[in-house]
Design an enzyme around this catalytic site. Structure first.
Site, PDB file in Angstrom:
ATOM      1  N   TYR A 142       5.008  -2.190  11.100  1.00 59.11           N
ATOM      2  CA  TYR A 142       3.685  -2.459  11.220  1.00 59.11           C
ATOM      3  C   TYR A 142       2.917  -2.036  10.073  1.00 59.11           C
ATOM      4  O   TYR A 142       3.099  -0.824   9.673  1.00 59.11           O
ATOM      5  CB  TYR A 142       3.297  -1.563  12.620  1.00 59.11           C
ATOM      6  CG  TYR A 142       1.777  -1.985  12.971  1.00 59.11           C
ATOM      7  CD1 TYR A 142       1.357  -2.871  13.604  1.00 59.11           C
ATOM      8  CD2 TYR A 142       1.030  -0.976  12.740  1.00 59.11           C
ATOM      9  CE1 TYR A 142      -0.059  -3.268  13.684  1.00 59.11           C
ATOM     10  CE2 TYR A 142      -0.499  -1.076  12.912  1.00 59.11           C
ATOM     11  CZ  TYR A 142      -0.806  -2.119  13.506  1.00 59.11           C
ATOM     12  OH  TYR A 142      -2.267  -2.449  14.014  1.00 59.11           O
ATOM     13  N   ASP A 237       4.604   1.497   2.279  1.00 57.69           N
ATOM     14  CA  ASP A 237       3.412   1.803   3.057  1.00 57.69           C
ATOM     15  C   ASP A 237       3.886   3.187   3.714  1.00 57.69           C
ATOM     16  O   ASP A 237       4.303   3.258   4.751  1.00 57.69           O
ATOM     17  CB  ASP A 237       3.572   0.742   4.149  1.00 57.69           C
ATOM     18  CG  ASP A 237       2.205   0.942   5.046  1.00 57.69           C
ATOM     19  OD1 ASP A 237       1.380   2.042   4.895  1.00 57.69           O
ATOM     20  OD2 ASP A 237       1.926   0.162   6.033  1.00 57.69           O
ATOM     21  N   LYS A 265      -4.191   7.904   7.534  1.00 58.62           N
ATOM     22  CA  LYS A 265      -3.936   9.078   8.482  1.00 58.62           C
ATOM     23  C   LYS A 265      -4.203  10.379   7.977  1.00 58.62           C
ATOM     24  O   LYS A 265      -5.298  11.002   7.743  1.00 58.62           O
ATOM     25  CB  LYS A 265      -2.744   8.781   9.119  1.00 58.62           C
ATOM     26  CG  LYS A 265      -2.412   7.553   9.702  1.00 58.62           C
ATOM     27  CD  LYS A 265      -1.315   7.418  10.727  1.00 58.62           C
ATOM     28  CE  LYS A 265      -1.164   6.101  11.352  1.00 58.62           C
ATOM     29  NZ  LYS A 265      -1.645   5.630  12.456  1.00 58.62           N
TER      30      LYS A 265
HETATM   31  C1  LIG Z   1       2.747   2.283   8.597  1.00 59.38           C
HETATM   32  C2  LIG Z   1       1.542   1.838   8.836  1.00 59.38           C
HETATM   33  N1  LIG Z   1       0.698   0.851   8.168  1.00 59.38           N
HETATM   34  C3  LIG Z   1      -0.517   0.826   8.484  1.00 59.38           C
HETATM   35  C4  LIG Z   1      -1.138   0.862   9.622  1.00 59.38           C
HETATM   36  C5  LIG Z   1      -2.501   0.806   9.777  1.00 59.38           C
HETATM   37  O1  LIG Z   1      -3.321   1.663   9.833  1.00 59.38           O
HETATM   38  P1  LIG Z   1      -4.718   1.865  10.526  1.00 59.38           P
HETATM   39  O2  LIG Z   1      -4.461   1.962  12.079  1.00 59.38           O
HETATM   40  O3  LIG Z   1      -5.387   2.995  10.063  1.00 59.38           O
HETATM   41  O4  LIG Z   1      -5.516   0.695  10.193  1.00 59.38           O
HETATM   42  C6  LIG Z   1      -0.567   1.903  10.558  1.00 59.38           C
HETATM   43  C7  LIG Z   1      -1.060   2.472  11.767  1.00 59.38           C
HETATM   44  O5  LIG Z   1      -1.771   1.852  12.293  1.00 59.38           O
HETATM   45  C8  LIG Z   1       0.858   2.254  10.156  1.00 59.38           C
HETATM   46  O6  LIG Z   1       1.674   3.013  10.817  1.00 59.38           O
HETATM   47  N1  LIG Z   2       1.280   2.713  15.554  1.00 61.48           N
HETATM   48  C1  LIG Z   2      -0.191   2.614  15.420  1.00 61.48           C
HETATM   49  C2  LIG Z   2      -0.319   3.528  13.965  1.00 61.48           C
HETATM   50  O1  LIG Z   2       0.472   3.965  13.309  1.00 61.48           O
HETATM   51  C3  LIG Z   2      -0.971   3.457  16.341  1.00 61.48           C
HETATM   52  C4  LIG Z   2      -2.591   3.483  16.088  1.00 61.48           C
HETATM   53  C5  LIG Z   2      -3.261   2.339  16.639  1.00 61.48           C
HETATM   54  O2  LIG Z   2      -2.795   1.017  16.943  1.00 61.48           O
HETATM   55  O3  LIG Z   2      -4.171   2.576  17.399  1.00 61.48           O
END
Ligand SMILES: Cc1ncc(COP(=O)(O)O)c(C=O)c1O
Ligand SMILES: N[C@H](C=O)CCC(=O)O
Length: 428
Positions: A142, A237, A265
């Protein structure tokens, strides 16, 4: 367990927000999400009067625990000076220098506001820089909620059965080529066919949105070699792993470097952030020095910069890593012992300060393996723990995180809850 006050708020929310929430994974807490009134250290306090030990940590960012005094002080100090300028402030330089020290020495940074924005910008940057159109992504990984990566996506997209989202045009989805995590050959196959048109391979170095799946020895190195061979960029990522697996994230931990790093994060200290970092030659393609457009009203928000900087300064003492590691290794070991004591078919994956249990026979080395696990049993574990004051990720497709606030005492309390919860699971 979520109580009456939470239920009332959720009923109201259902009329205001699709599915009652503003990010889908939050609705995975059953029968409805609990509402939080405040947070401190390892604890969330709910409007129902409950205290929960928090192993979700806002899905990763709160690595120092909630309301850390150093971060609070830095944020307050910044608020006294105003909180959005629309023009640069010195803190962004200080935070950028810290990030570059650990990720891309001599390189550059672009601050955005979320991990989603970071990977979206990084992919556009890779396409602009290489003049190529395809990206390679791994099934079950993701990278946020934008079109290019909502193909074979993990996290809530997998939890809700929409790994490939409606609304992403077929023509766009076709530009994302899907490989298998921990399977270099699957990437090689794609590269043989499309390599001269692949702008980037994007990977979560530890797949943290399909549970927790560490890279097999040689996997990340194999990606590095294939990217080099075909002139594609490797995007690491590290939105989850950055500053979590250590100051230098997964790239330092596993000794394999990407061309572009995306962060989020932890690096924002709990405030919205995304970071694209890389060498000057690539990064200068972003506007205004180059022709790859990126912009944002809130980019490099001063409050986030202050919180991020304070967080990294605390991390640099090393103590948060020691505490979080000790907590996770003890908890992961406890779960392993319980599984074996009760003869439950399950496996635990663990890396430093993140782990996950999968109710499946055999190893979990890929998101496909994770998908075979008994999700109902995981949900039961989640419920049993919640009823005992412990909050773990409400979905098998997420990680269980520890923090600097998960002291030995907190871990002991959690172990008691785990023992009771597994006993109940066994009885059912
Ligand atoms: C590996 C990774 N990339 C990108 C994202 C996207 O980050 P955000 O939720 O801050 O948009 C997330 C989590 O949501 C993630 O776990
Ligand atoms: N798995 C997602 C980010 O790492 C969880 C955060 C979200 O989608 O709200």
């Amino acid at each position: 367990m979520p109580g009456e006050e939470s239920r009332k708020l959720y009923e109201e929310a259902l009329n205001l927000f699709p599915g009652g929430v503003n990010s889908p994974i939050r609705a995975a807490v059953k029968p409805y999400p609990f509402y939080v009134s405040r947070a401190e250290g390892p604890y969330l306090y709910t409007v129902d009067g409950e205290r929960l030990i928090d192993y979700v940590l806002a899905y990763g960012p709160m690595f120092l625990g909630h309301r850390h005094p150093r971060v609070l002080e830095a944020v307050k100090e910044q608020l006294e000076r105003g909180w959005a300028y629309g023009t640069p402030a010195e803190l962004e330089i200080k935070l950028a220098k810290k990030i570059l020290k650990y990720y891309h020495q001599g390189g550059m940074v672009r601050f955005v506001n979320s991990g989603t924005e970071a990977t979206m910008a990084a992919i556009r940057l890779a396409r602009g820089y290489t003049g190529r159109k395809y990206i390679v992504k791994f099934n079950g990984c993701y990278h946020g909620a934008h079109d290019a990566v909502l193909v074979g996506a993990g996290s809530a997209a997998a939890e809700y059965g929409v790994p490939s989202s409606l609304g992403v045009p077929e023509e766009v989805a076709k530009l994302t080529l899907i490989a298998r995590f921990n399977d270099v050959e699957s990437v090689e196959k794609i590269m043989k066919k499309h390599g001269d048109q692949v702008a980037a391979i994007i990977v979560e170095p530890v797949a943290g949105n399909a549970g927790v799946i560490p890279p097999k020895p040689g996997f990340l190195k194999g990606l590095r070699e294939l990217a080099d061979q075909y002139g594609a960029l490797l995007i690491m990522d590290e939105v989850i792993t950055g500053f979590r697996l250590g100051l230098g994230g997964a790239q330092e931990y596993y000794g394999v470097r990407g061309d572009i790093t995306t962060l989020g994060k932890i690096v924002g200290g709990g405030f919205p952030i995304g970071v694209v970092a890389g060498p000057r030659e690539i990064m200068e393609n972003f506007t205004p020095s180059g022709k790859v457009f990126n912009a944002g009203t809130f980019n490099a928000h001063p409050v986030t910069m202050a919180a991020g900087l304070a967080t990294i300064e605390v991390l640099e003492t090393g103590e948060p890593y020691r505490v979080a590691r000790e907590a996770a290794s003890k908890l992961a070991k406890t779960v392993e012992d319980l599984i074996s004591r009760y003869g439950i078919k399950a496996t635990v994956n663990y890396v430093e300060n993140m782990f996950q249990v999968f109710f499946v026979d055999g190893e979990v080395a890929s998101p496909e393996d994770a998908a075979r696990s008994n999700r109902e049993m995981y949900n039961e574990l989640h419920q049993e723990l919640l009823s005992r004051g412990v909050f773990i990720a409400p979905s098998q497709m997420e990680a269980i995180f520890t923090s600097a606030a998960h002291t030995a005492e907190v871990v002991e309390e959690t172990i008691t809850a785990l023992e009771d919860a597994f006993k109940r699971l066994r009885e059912q």
